[in-house]
Design an enzyme around this catalytic site. Structure first.
Site, PDB file in Angstrom:
ATOM      1  N   CYS A  55       0.825  -1.209   0.000  1.00 41.18           N
ATOM      2  CA  CYS A  55       0.000   0.000   0.000  1.00 41.18           C
ATOM      3  C   CYS A  55       0.858   1.259   0.000  1.00 41.18           C
ATOM      4  CB  CYS A  55      -0.977  -0.010   1.179  1.00 41.18           C
ATOM      5  SG  CYS A  55      -0.211   0.064   2.801  1.00 41.18           S
ATOM      6  N   HIS A  56       0.322   2.331  -0.537  1.00 39.53           N
ATOM      7  CA  HIS A  56       1.061   3.587  -0.616  1.00 39.53           C
ATOM      8  C   HIS A  56       0.110   4.728  -0.967  1.00 39.53           C
ATOM      9  CE1 HIS A  56       1.057   1.644  -4.569  1.00 39.53           C
ATOM     10  NE2 HIS A  56       1.079   2.857  -5.110  1.00 39.53           N
TER      11      HIS A  56
END
Length: 162
Positions: free
Chosen positions: A118-119
Site C-alpha cells: 500500500c502507498h
C-alpha cells in the site's frame, strides 16, 4: 490517437520484476538519490514516482510490505498521515502547486499498479494543467526537468529535519 515516442516507459511496461519496487527502496539504503528517496522516517519513506502524472508526484510508503491499510499499526498509519500533510505543504510552498490530489488505490480492483504494498500518492496540480493535449490528444506532456524537481523537494524535506 497520436503516439508519443517515450522509450523510457518500456522499463515500466516490460520491467515488472518479482521483487516489490518499494521493498527494493527499503533495502537499498545506499541508493537513495538513484531511487528518488525524499525522506526516511521511522515507519515510512517518501519516493518520487518514476512515472508521474504531474511533475512533483511522489508517494508515501510504509516500510512494511502490506497490501491492506487496515493491517497497519496505528503508529505507522499516523506517521504516514503526518508525512502526507507535510508533503502537501511542501508541494504548495516549493512547487507553487495550486492544489494536490491525494490518493490510494487499494488492491488491483481499485487500480493499484503495485497492489501488494500500500502507498499514498501526492499529485501536485495547477490551474490549467489539463489541456487539450491530455483531454483530446490523449497525451501527457512534462515540460520540466524531473531531476530538478526531485532536488527541490529533497531540499525542502531535509530543511524540515534540520
Amino acid at each position: 490517437m497520436e503516439h508519443l515516442y517515450a522509450p523510457w516507459r518500456s522499463e515500466y511496461l516490460n520491467g515488472k520484476s518479482e521483487q516489490c519496487p518499494f521493498c527494493l527502496c527499503v533495502s537499498e539504503l545506499q541508493k537513495d538519490k538513484e531511487l528518488g528517496i525524499l525522506f526516511r522516517a521511522k515507519h515510512c519513506f517518501g519516493v518520487m514516482n518514476r512515472y508521474p502524472y504531474t511533475p512533483g508526484h511522489f508517494m508515501v510508503i510504509p516500510y512494511k510490505h502490506e497490501e491492506h491499510i487496515e493491517n497497519l499499526s496505528e503508529e505507522v498509519w499516523v506517521e504516514m498521515s503526518l508525512f502526507v500533510r507535510e508533503g502537501v505543504q511542501i508541494l504548495k510552498e516549493h512547487l507553487k502547486a495550486s492544489g494536490v490530489n491525494i490518493g490510494m488505490n487499494l488492491s488491483v480492483a481499485a487500480g493499484a499498479g503495485i497492489a501488494p504494498h500500500c502507498h499514498y500518492h501526492l499529485v501536485p496540480r495547477w490551474i490549467g494543467d489539463t489541456n487539450f493535449i491530455t483531454s483530446i490528444g490523449q497525451t501527457r506532456v512534462c515540460g520540466v526537468d524531473l531531476e530538478k524537481i526531485y532536488h527541490k523537494l529533497l531540499k525542502a524535506f531535509n530543511a524540515r529535519r534540520a
